[in-house]
Write an enzyme that holds these catalytic residues in place. Sequence first.
Site, PDB file in Angstrom:
ATOM      1  N   LYS A   1     -22.451 -33.730 -11.305  1.00 52.64           N
ATOM      2  CA  LYS A   1     -22.155 -34.449 -10.057  1.00 52.64           C
ATOM      3  C   LYS A   1     -23.444 -34.995  -9.440  1.00 52.64           C
ATOM      4  CE  LYS A   1     -17.982 -31.714  -9.501  1.00 52.64           C
ATOM      5  NZ  LYS A   1     -17.337 -30.499  -8.960  1.00 52.64           N
TER       6      LYS A   1
ATOM      7  N   GLN B   1     -18.295 -25.978  -4.557  1.00 53.21           N
ATOM      8  CA  GLN B   1     -17.932 -25.757  -5.955  1.00 53.21           C
ATOM      9  C   GLN B   1     -17.136 -24.450  -6.059  1.00 53.21           C
ATOM     10  OE1 GLN B   1     -18.516 -27.982  -8.491  1.00 53.21           O
ATOM     11  NE2 GLN B   1     -17.246 -26.646  -9.735  1.00 53.21           N
TER      12      GLN B   1
ATOM     13  N   ASP C   1     -13.396 -33.720  -1.578  1.00 49.90           N
ATOM     14  CA  ASP C   1     -12.595 -33.063  -2.624  1.00 49.90           C
ATOM     15  C   ASP C   1     -11.100 -33.070  -2.257  1.00 49.90           C
ATOM     16  OD1 ASP C   1     -13.656 -32.265  -5.012  1.00 49.90           O
ATOM     17  OD2 ASP C   1     -14.500 -30.393  -4.247  1.00 49.90           O
TER      18      ASP C   1
END
Length: 285
Positions: free
Chosen positions: A52, A96, A119
């Site tokens: 990422k 994460q 997200d």
Amino acid sequence: MQLLDGKALSTKIEAEIVNEAKNLKNKTGLVPGLAVILVGQDPASAAYVKMKKKACDRAGFYSVTHEMPNDISQSAIENTIKMMNNNPNIDGILIQLPLPKQIDTTKILELVEPSKDVDGFHPYNVGRLTTGLDGFVPCTPLGVMKLLDEYNIDVKGKNCVVVGASNIVGKPMASLLLNANATVEICHIFTDDLKKHTLNADILFVGVGVINLIKEDMVKDGAIIVDIGINRTDDGKLVGDVDFEKVSKKCSYITPVPGGVGPMTIAMLLSNTLKAAKAHANERE
Ligand code: NAD
């Protein structure tokens, strides 16, 4: 059989994002910024975060990773998120997952400012997705929809079967499909006779994390197969949840692993971060 090439499409999308980010910078002086929280030493999580970060570098975004030890406290993560929520250089915040056992993940995700929730895991954005309103959509299922669109595959009226019902893959996948007027079935670990359901699928979406879960006798002739799973074999090879070799002989389209859904997920993270940056730029005008 035709491959649904997520690598090629993600490269194309990334090139568009680079241009849009340049335009945004020229117009407003703003550079899209992504902050990532990485807790613990899980090699898979570390590898995803590295990918990422590299993608942000390619796109010309600002990015920062907060690495935290596995025994970190709830309040320490919460304080970092509050800081990111208030930092004008940060447009997107990504936690994460998974987080260690002592951490209340739901509380952490709920703390992310919804306008920075790239997200799409905050209940605010989940609610907007299920009601068909604009918001942040989780990157993996969003990437799947873009990939289908690229190949002119319209899900409207199709029997779409989603195997896997997690909050980050299966459920948002099903919501997107329903919003696009597909007929949707969702299967999970407690589904009785999985094959009975998968055989119904015009388009089969599999996001479980079990190597070779879907075998050739579970797929109807000419079906479209979207393999979202990412697994590592004992000899270190990356594979999906579908027995690619045999199923690919039977279906009309299939995503390879790697090179299918994975790169689309990264491209959608960039796309969501750019979207957040544009919205923040508008607010400041
Ligand atoms: P998860 O463990 O949170 O959820 C797995 C889901 O699969 C659950 O709903 C569970 O009920 C279901 N399931 C488990 N075993 C099953 C079985 N035998 N039959 C039917 N259903 C079963 O996992 P997740 O985070 O949703 O990830 C799923 C897979 O997708 C993993 O392989 C993960 O690595 C992959 N993934 C890929 C991307 C990508 O970019 N391609 C992104 C996220 C996750």
